[in-house]
Enzyme design. Structure first.
Site, PDB file in Angstrom:
ATOM      1  N   GLY A  15     -30.617-129.675  66.492  1.00  0.00           N
ATOM      2  CA  GLY A  15     -31.600-129.690  65.322  1.00  0.00           C
ATOM      3  C   GLY A  15     -33.152-129.629  65.952  1.00  0.00           C
ATOM      4  O   GLY A  15     -32.923-129.755  67.352  1.00  0.00           O
ATOM      5  N   MET A  51     -36.925-131.430  66.788  1.00  0.00           N
ATOM      6  CA  MET A  51     -37.368-132.702  67.169  1.00  0.00           C
ATOM      7  C   MET A  51     -37.436-133.525  65.968  1.00  0.00           C
ATOM      8  O   MET A  51     -37.708-133.257  64.893  1.00  0.00           O
ATOM      9  CB  MET A  51     -38.731-132.859  67.981  1.00  0.00           C
ATOM     10  CG  MET A  51     -38.748-132.427  69.341  1.00  0.00           C
ATOM     11  SD  MET A  51     -40.164-132.621  69.979  1.00  0.00           S
ATOM     12  CE  MET A  51     -40.369-134.175  70.120  1.00  0.00           C
ATOM     13  N   GLY A  75     -33.045-136.724  64.702  1.00  0.00           N
ATOM     14  CA  GLY A  75     -31.804-137.682  64.744  1.00  0.00           C
ATOM     15  C   GLY A  75     -30.738-137.254  65.728  1.00  0.00           C
ATOM     16  O   GLY A  75     -29.826-138.068  65.784  1.00  0.00           O
ATOM     17  N   ASP A  89     -27.816-136.085  76.760  1.00  0.00           N
ATOM     18  CA  ASP A  89     -29.027-135.742  75.625  1.00  0.00           C
ATOM     19  C   ASP A  89     -29.950-134.774  76.391  1.00  0.00           C
ATOM     20  O   ASP A  89     -30.073-134.583  77.521  1.00  0.00           O
ATOM     21  CB  ASP A  89     -29.386-137.217  75.578  1.00  0.00           C
ATOM     22  CG  ASP A  89     -30.509-137.233  74.394  1.00  0.00           C
ATOM     23  OD1 ASP A  89     -30.234-136.106  73.648  1.00  0.00           O
ATOM     24  OD2 ASP A  89     -31.297-138.128  74.207  1.00  0.00           O
ATOM     25  N   GLU A  90     -30.663-134.155  75.703  1.00  0.00           N
ATOM     26  CA  GLU A  90     -31.679-133.071  75.895  1.00  0.00           C
ATOM     27  C   GLU A  90     -31.113-132.287  76.854  1.00  0.00           C
ATOM     28  O   GLU A  90     -31.802-132.007  77.960  1.00  0.00           O
ATOM     29  CB  GLU A  90     -32.903-133.889  76.561  1.00  0.00           C
ATOM     30  CG  GLU A  90     -33.715-134.934  75.907  1.00  0.00           C
ATOM     31  CD  GLU A  90     -34.406-134.363  74.524  1.00  0.00           C
ATOM     32  OE1 GLU A  90     -34.568-133.176  74.325  1.00  0.00           O
ATOM     33  OE2 GLU A  90     -35.019-135.368  74.068  1.00  0.00           O
ATOM     34  N   ALA A  91     -29.898-131.828  76.195  1.00  0.00           N
ATOM     35  CA  ALA A  91     -29.236-130.794  77.001  1.00  0.00           C
ATOM     36  C   ALA A  91     -30.094-129.505  77.357  1.00  0.00           C
ATOM     37  O   ALA A  91     -29.825-128.847  78.408  1.00  0.00           O
ATOM     38  CB  ALA A  91     -27.922-130.377  76.439  1.00  0.00           C
TER      39      ALA A  91
END
Ligand code: ADP
Ligand code: MG
Ligand code: ZN
Length: 200
Positions: A17, A19, A22, A89-91
């Site tokens: 999704g 920024m 969620g 996270d933040e892949a």
């Protein structure tokens, strides 16, 4: 969410999704539940994302979990031990063959949950999230709230800041925008909708 949890096999979940949609919150929620189920969990994030804390993943709503900072995809594979559940996270900021690394970990029997931006500030696919979505058994796409009009938002609007694809910033530099309010950058990638401090 997962209605059927695969048994005796690994699998891949992608949470994507724009920024503020969620993603980190949802990743934290799933990882906390895994811990409640007494599964061993390990969490990774890229070195580039040091917005809040070097050793935690942190959501915009201030939820946080301990994590390990990695420089590339190989470091993830090298760092995983006996953990059954892997969170990333933040892949989109992790260099190297992340899709291959995730595939091998899942093939090896692990549950891998990957969160990241599916599009960049131009609205174009942000690799490797696109190929990870194809690798995944389960894909969850979340929406944010449009900062401008309150509608469901799926675009990340950059407010000033330049043309590079990766500029790490929070509320000051990015907004969630819906289809109607999103202002795509010009051909050269110059962001529109800039905040002007002075009339030029
Ligand atoms: P992501 O990881 O997708 O950037 P986070 O999980 O870090 O998102 O943050 C989600 C939280 O951000 C929401 O629960 C809410 O508290 C907050 N938030 C701030 N601005 C917005 C917005 N425009 N739309 C939705 N949530 C927002
Ligand atoms: Mg996040
Ligand atoms: Zn809008």
């Amino acid at each position: 969410m997962l209605n059927v949890v695969p048994k005796g096999s690994g699998w891949v979940e992608v949470i994507c999704g724009c920024m503020f949609s969620g993603k980190t919150e949802e990743l934290i929620r799933r990882l906390r539940r895994a811990r409640i189920a007494r599964q061993d969990v390990v969490i990774f994030k890229p070195a580039v994302d040091v917005r809040y804390d070097e050793e935690e993943i942190v959501s915009h709503s201030e939820q946080r979990l301990r994590s390990t900072v990695v420089r590339d995809a190989r470091e993830i594979e090298d760092s995983v031990g006996s953990e059954q559940v892997i969170g990333i996270d933040e892949a989109q900021f992790i260099p190297g063959d992340l899709t291959g690394a995730v595939r091998r970990l899942a093939n090896g029997g692990r549950r891998v949950i990957v969160a990241g931006l599916d599009t960049d500030y131009r609205g174009r696919p942000f690799e490797p999230i696109d190929s990870l979505m194809c690798e995944a058994e389960v894909v969850t796409k979340l929406l944010a709230v449009c900062h401008r009009c309150g509608a469901p938002a799926h675009r990340t609007q950059r407010i000033g800041g330049g043309r590079e694809r990766v500029i790490v910033g929070g509320q000051a530099m990015y907004e969630a925008r819906c289809r109607r309010c999103f202002e795509p950058p010009d051909e050269e990638g110059e962001p529109r909708g800039q905040i002007r401090l002075f009339d030029e």
